[in-house]
Design an enzyme around this catalytic site. Structure first.
Site, PDB file in Angstrom:
ATOM      1  N   SER A 230       3.997  20.051  53.447  1.00 49.23           N
ATOM      2  CA  SER A 230       3.501  20.356  52.110  1.00 49.23           C
ATOM      3  C   SER A 230       4.306  21.494  51.507  1.00 49.23           C
ATOM      4  CB  SER A 230       2.036  20.788  52.229  1.00 49.23           C
ATOM      5  OG  SER A 230       1.585  21.331  51.015  1.00 49.23           O
TER       6      SER A 230
ATOM      7  N   TYR B 278      -4.599  26.304  55.693  1.00 46.49           N
ATOM      8  CA  TYR B 278      -4.080  24.928  55.559  1.00 46.49           C
ATOM      9  C   TYR B 278      -2.554  24.935  55.628  1.00 46.49           C
ATOM     10  CZ  TYR B 278      -2.230  20.861  53.162  1.00 46.49           C
ATOM     11  OH  TYR B 278      -1.466  19.761  52.833  1.00 46.49           O
TER      12      TYR B 278
ATOM     13  N   LYS C 283       0.465  23.524  58.528  1.00 47.30           N
ATOM     14  CA  LYS C 283       1.652  22.693  58.237  1.00 47.30           C
ATOM     15  C   LYS C 283       2.907  23.366  58.790  1.00 47.30           C
ATOM     16  CE  LYS C 283      -0.371  19.331  56.136  1.00 47.30           C
ATOM     17  NZ  LYS C 283      -0.457  18.036  56.807  1.00 47.30           N
TER      18      LYS C 283
ATOM     19  N   TYR D 134       5.639  17.630  50.449  1.00 45.00           N
ATOM     20  CA  TYR D 134       5.258  17.062  49.151  1.00 45.00           C
ATOM     21  C   TYR D 134       4.886  18.180  48.190  1.00 45.00           C
ATOM     22  CZ  TYR D 134       3.582  13.555  52.570  1.00 45.00           C
ATOM     23  OH  TYR D 134       3.406  12.714  53.637  1.00 45.00           O
TER      24      TYR D 134
ATOM     25  N   ASN E 182       3.139  17.973  44.187  1.00 46.17           N
ATOM     26  CA  ASN E 182       1.779  17.606  43.762  1.00 46.17           C
ATOM     27  C   ASN E 182       1.665  16.106  43.501  1.00 46.17           C
ATOM     28  OD1 ASN E 182       2.093  20.537  43.258  1.00 46.17           O
ATOM     29  ND2 ASN E 182       0.010  20.367  42.522  1.00 46.17           N
TER      30      ASN E 182
ATOM     31  N   ARG F 153       3.382  23.160  37.713  1.00 49.11           N
ATOM     32  CA  ARG F 153       3.535  22.471  39.008  1.00 49.11           C
ATOM     33  C   ARG F 153       4.460  21.268  38.875  1.00 49.11           C
ATOM     34  NH1 ARG F 153       1.269  26.447  39.875  1.00 49.11           N
ATOM     35  NH2 ARG F 153      -0.592  26.874  41.117  1.00 49.11           N
TER      36      ARG F 153
HETATM   37  P1  NAD Z   1      -6.383  12.087  52.721  1.00 50.99           P
HETATM   38  O1  NAD Z   1      -7.480  12.981  53.129  1.00 50.99           O
HETATM   39  O2  NAD Z   1      -6.638  11.086  51.655  1.00 50.99           O
HETATM   40  O3  NAD Z   1      -5.779  11.334  54.003  1.00 50.99           O
HETATM   41  C1  NAD Z   1      -5.780  11.908  55.280  1.00 50.99           C
HETATM   42  C2  NAD Z   1      -6.389  10.865  56.218  1.00 50.99           C
HETATM   43  O4  NAD Z   1      -6.383  11.392  57.557  1.00 50.99           O
HETATM   44  C3  NAD Z   1      -7.834  10.539  55.862  1.00 50.99           C
HETATM   45  O5  NAD Z   1      -7.974   9.140  55.748  1.00 50.99           O
HETATM   46  C4  NAD Z   1      -8.652  11.099  57.049  1.00 50.99           C
HETATM   47  O6  NAD Z   1      -9.793  10.321  57.301  1.00 50.99           O
HETATM   48  C5  NAD Z   1      -7.632  11.055  58.175  1.00 50.99           C
HETATM   49  N1  NAD Z   1      -7.859  12.050  59.245  1.00 50.99           N
HETATM   50  C6  NAD Z   1      -7.983  13.388  59.115  1.00 50.99           C
HETATM   51  N2  NAD Z   1      -8.163  13.948  60.333  1.00 50.99           N
HETATM   52  C7  NAD Z   1      -8.134  12.946  61.241  1.00 50.99           C
HETATM   53  C8  NAD Z   1      -8.264  12.883  62.662  1.00 50.99           C
HETATM   54  N3  NAD Z   1      -8.494  13.978  63.387  1.00 50.99           N
HETATM   55  N4  NAD Z   1      -8.197  11.683  63.274  1.00 50.99           N
HETATM   56  C9  NAD Z   1      -7.978  10.549  62.551  1.00 50.99           C
HETATM   57  N5  NAD Z   1      -7.853  10.545  61.210  1.00 50.99           N
HETATM   58  C10 NAD Z   1      -7.926  11.729  60.566  1.00 50.99           C
HETATM   59  O7  NAD Z   1      -5.142  13.032  52.297  1.00 50.99           O
HETATM   60  P2  NAD Z   1      -3.784  12.672  51.576  1.00 50.99           P
HETATM   61  O8  NAD Z   1      -3.806  13.275  50.240  1.00 50.99           O
HETATM   62  O9  NAD Z   1      -3.486  11.241  51.730  1.00 50.99           O
HETATM   63  O10 NAD Z   1      -2.797  13.526  52.481  1.00 50.99           O
HETATM   64  C11 NAD Z   1      -2.135  12.980  53.601  1.00 50.99           C
HETATM   65  C12 NAD Z   1      -1.361  14.080  54.294  1.00 50.99           C
HETATM   66  O11 NAD Z   1      -0.458  14.667  53.368  1.00 50.99           O
HETATM   67  C13 NAD Z   1      -2.229  15.220  54.825  1.00 50.99           C
HETATM   68  O12 NAD Z   1      -1.703  15.642  56.060  1.00 50.99           O
HETATM   69  C14 NAD Z   1      -2.060  16.287  53.779  1.00 50.99           C
HETATM   70  O13 NAD Z   1      -2.225  17.577  54.309  1.00 50.99           O
HETATM   71  C15 NAD Z   1      -0.633  16.072  53.313  1.00 50.99           C
HETATM   72  N6  NAD Z   1      -0.392  16.539  51.952  1.00 50.99           N
HETATM   73  C16 NAD Z   1      -1.161  16.070  50.921  1.00 50.99           C
HETATM   74  C17 NAD Z   1      -0.943  16.536  49.635  1.00 50.99           C
HETATM   75  C18 NAD Z   1      -1.775  16.037  48.488  1.00 50.99           C
HETATM   76  O14 NAD Z   1      -1.731  16.623  47.426  1.00 50.99           O
HETATM   77  N7  NAD Z   1      -2.534  14.966  48.609  1.00 50.99           N
HETATM   78  C19 NAD Z   1       0.070  17.473  49.377  1.00 50.99           C
HETATM   79  C20 NAD Z   1       0.839  17.920  50.448  1.00 50.99           C
HETATM   80  C21 NAD Z   1       0.605  17.445  51.734  1.00 50.99           C
HETATM   81  C1  UD1 Z   2      -3.127  22.435  45.643  1.00 55.88           C
HETATM   82  C2  UD1 Z   2      -3.124  23.252  46.916  1.00 55.88           C
HETATM   83  C3  UD1 Z   2      -1.832  22.991  47.663  1.00 55.88           C
HETATM   84  C4  UD1 Z   2      -1.664  21.502  47.918  1.00 55.88           C
HETATM   85  C5  UD1 Z   2      -1.693  20.802  46.564  1.00 55.88           C
HETATM   86  C6  UD1 Z   2      -1.505  19.333  46.736  1.00 55.88           C
HETATM   87  C7  UD1 Z   2      -4.452  25.244  46.337  1.00 55.88           C
HETATM   88  C8  UD1 Z   2      -4.428  26.720  46.134  1.00 55.88           C
HETATM   89  N1  UD1 Z   2      -3.265  24.661  46.572  1.00 55.88           N
HETATM   90  O1  UD1 Z   2      -2.027  22.820  44.889  1.00 55.88           O
HETATM   91  O2  UD1 Z   2      -1.838  23.668  48.895  1.00 55.88           O
HETATM   92  O3  UD1 Z   2      -0.429  21.241  48.568  1.00 55.88           O
HETATM   93  O4  UD1 Z   2      -2.949  21.079  45.941  1.00 55.88           O
HETATM   94  O5  UD1 Z   2      -2.495  18.580  46.215  1.00 55.88           O
HETATM   95  O6  UD1 Z   2      -5.498  24.617  46.305  1.00 55.88           O
HETATM   96  N2  UD1 Z   2      -6.060  23.615  37.695  1.00 55.88           N
HETATM   97  C9  UD1 Z   2      -6.905  23.918  36.647  1.00 55.88           C
HETATM   98  N3  UD1 Z   2      -8.172  23.398  36.674  1.00 55.88           N
HETATM   99  C10 UD1 Z   2      -8.625  22.591  37.670  1.00 55.88           C
HETATM  100  C11 UD1 Z   2      -7.737  22.282  38.747  1.00 55.88           C
HETATM  101  C12 UD1 Z   2      -6.467  22.823  38.720  1.00 55.88           C
HETATM  102  O7  UD1 Z   2      -6.536  24.637  35.724  1.00 55.88           O
HETATM  103  O8  UD1 Z   2      -9.790  22.161  37.643  1.00 55.88           O
HETATM  104  C13 UD1 Z   2      -4.676  24.145  37.668  1.00 55.88           C
HETATM  105  C14 UD1 Z   2      -4.336  25.045  38.836  1.00 55.88           C
HETATM  106  O9  UD1 Z   2      -4.634  26.391  38.550  1.00 55.88           O
HETATM  107  C15 UD1 Z   2      -2.824  24.791  38.978  1.00 55.88           C
HETATM  108  C16 UD1 Z   2      -2.654  23.336  38.539  1.00 55.88           C
HETATM  109  O10 UD1 Z   2      -3.815  23.027  37.759  1.00 55.88           O
HETATM  110  O11 UD1 Z   2      -2.113  25.610  38.070  1.00 55.88           O
HETATM  111  C17 UD1 Z   2      -2.575  22.364  39.704  1.00 55.88           C
HETATM  112  O12 UD1 Z   2      -3.675  22.573  40.575  1.00 55.88           O
HETATM  113  P1  UD1 Z   2      -3.988  21.601  41.796  1.00 55.88           P
HETATM  114  O13 UD1 Z   2      -3.964  20.195  41.342  1.00 55.88           O
HETATM  115  O14 UD1 Z   2      -5.227  22.099  42.468  1.00 55.88           O
HETATM  116  O15 UD1 Z   2      -2.728  21.784  42.752  1.00 55.88           O
HETATM  117  P2  UD1 Z   2      -2.112  23.126  43.381  1.00 55.88           P
HETATM  118  O16 UD1 Z   2      -2.979  24.282  43.184  1.00 55.88           O
HETATM  119  O17 UD1 Z   2      -0.697  23.208  42.921  1.00 55.88           O
END
Ligand code: NAD
Ligand code: UD1
Length: 337
Positions: free
Chosen positions: A124, A148, A152, A176, A178, A230
């Site tokens: 992330s 969190y 990572k 990744y 956002n 972002r």
């Molecule tokens: P998500 O929660 O939709 O998917 C994660 C999946 O992992 C879920 O289906 C959950 O049930 C499963 N899971 C969690 N712990 C588990 C365990 N112990 N055993 C088996 N299954 C388990 O999240 P996502 O948004 O799809 O994210 C996927 C990955 O990408 C995560 O590792 C997350 O930290 C990373 N990531 C996500 C974002 C984002 O914005 N979505 C950004 C950066 C990194």
């Molecule tokens: C958040 C996580 C980051 C994760 C990322 C991926 C935090 C502090 N960071 O990032 O670790 O990798 O999600 O999904 O949670 N905002 C508003 N109103 C809202 C929601 C968000 O103004 O209701 C603003 C936030 O202040 C930010 C932007 O929108 O400026 C994006 O926010 P968000 O979607 O939560 O992502 P991040 O904070 O960048």
């Protein structure tokens, strides 16, 4: 030979399974459904017309994970399974450290046992913490600002140590930015439980009338309009980045970190306006205090992924907004419908 996808029922995992199936890979999913529903996997089958294998398995259950490896010919692992809510990780850090790190250790141990050394890991932009400058490239000092993000970074370091211990490992660490949006079919997308923390699902739920108004966290940042900036990237582009990373780890050994972002920053107000332009939906909002821990501006330098993975984000903001909105409209209760 199959690709094992941990966390494959989740948001990014489901989109990646779909791309893997469409590219001709066999897919085995392991997920405990802690933050997802099995329905997302049925939808993947509906869209692709292809089957995948699913094991409702807890990654912390070593025997069960081992059974999956014993019953399938796994060639490489795409490891998404993890907990991802930043605020929750501050409140209950042990749960995050245990789930994310112990889960990965167990997975790697079993991979070693079965002689499988190829992994794509979901890292992330959270590993960067407060950036000293933008755009952010992979080689800047890392400093996650919450548990969190620290899980990572720790996992990245564990995987780097594995490669040092045995250079037949091949690992891609994908950072990744956002991810937003949904598959254009409107059949799979992000399904946050409760009130969304992240901006785009909050916006779509306001547009759908489920939430009254958007609260914009801070309008006094040193950005063009004072709101946070972002790097929003379409989830299908993120999924395609995994396909490229899988191709790389299947053919080369080594370990490398890659930013998956567009390289462009959007402020919160620009997002609200982009959503209105794309969908015709006006989002009522009010300015509130900044959210603790947020940074002013965070966007990627994606050059390394472009050059070394032959990947580039292709979808623009209009598509991100339209696809997020289609998913929300078609599935007012997420995957529960
Ligand atoms: P998500 O929660 O939709 O998917 C994660 C999946 O992992 C879920 O289906 C959950 O049930 C499963 N899971 C969690 N712990 C588990 C365990 N112990 N055993 C088996 N299954 C388990 O999240 P996502 O948004 O799809 O994210 C996927 C990955 O990408 C995560 O590792 C997350 O930290 C990373 N990531 C996500 C974002 C984002 O914005 N979505 C950004 C950066 C990194
Ligand atoms: C958040 C996580 C980051 C994760 C990322 C991926 C935090 C502090 N960071 O990032 O670790 O990798 O999600 O999904 O949670 N905002 C508003 N109103 C809202 C929601 C968000 O103004 O209701 C603003 C936030 O202040 C930010 C932007 O929108 O400026 C994006 O926010 P968000 O979607 O939560 O992502 P991040 O904070 O960048």
């Amino acid at each position: 030979m199959s690709i094992l996808v941990t966390g494959g029922a989740g948001y990014i995992g489901s989109h990646t399974c779909l791309e893997l199936l469409n590219a001709g890979y066999k897919v085995v999913v392991v997920d405990n459904l802690n933050n997802s529903k099995v329905e997302s996997l049925s939808r993947i089958k509906e869209i692709t017309g292809k089957e995948l294998s699913f094991y409702k398995v807890e990654l912390l259950d070593k025997n069960e994970v081992e059974r999956v490896f014993a019953e399938n010919k796994i060639e490489a692992v795409v490891h998404f399974a993890g907990l991802k809510a930043v605020g929750e990780s501050v409140r209950i850090p042990l749960y995050y450290y245990y789930n994310n790190i112990a889960g990965t250790l167990i997975l790697c141990e079993i991979m070693n046992k079965f002689g499988i050394h190829k992994m794509v890991f979901s890292s992330s932009a959270a590993v960067y913490g407060e950036p000293q400058s933008v755009p952010i490239s992979e080689n800047v000092p890392l400093g996650p600002a919450n548990p969190y993000g620290r899980t990572k970074l720790m996992i990245e370091e564990i995987l780097q140590d594995l490669y040092i211990s045995s250079p037949n490992w091949s690992i891609a660490l994908l950072r990744y930015f956002n991810p937003i949006g949904a598959h254009p079919s409107g059949k799979i997308g992000e399904d946050p439980s409760g009130i969304p923390n992240n901006l785009m699902p909050y916006i779509t739920q306001v547009a759908a009338g489920k939430l009254k108004e958007l609260h914009i966290f801070g309008n006094d940042y040193p950005t063009s309009d004072g709101t946070g900036v972002r790097d929003y990237i379409h989830v299908v582009d993120i999924a395609k980045g995994h396909l490229k990373a899988v191709e790389k780890i299947l053919t080369q050994t080594g370990v490398g970190a890659y930013n998956l972002g567009t390289g462009k920053g959007y402020s919160v107000l620009e997002m609200v306006n982009a959503f209105d332009r794309a969908t015709g939906e006006k989002i009522p909002y009010k300015m509130v205090a900044p959210r603790p821990g947020d940074v002013a501006s965070c966007y990627a330098d994606p050059t390394k992924a472009i050059e070394e993975l032959d990947w580039i984000a292709e979808k623009g903001m209009e598509e991100m907004c339209l696809d997020a909105w289609r998913w929300q409209k078609n599935n007012p209760n997420g995957n529960g419908d």
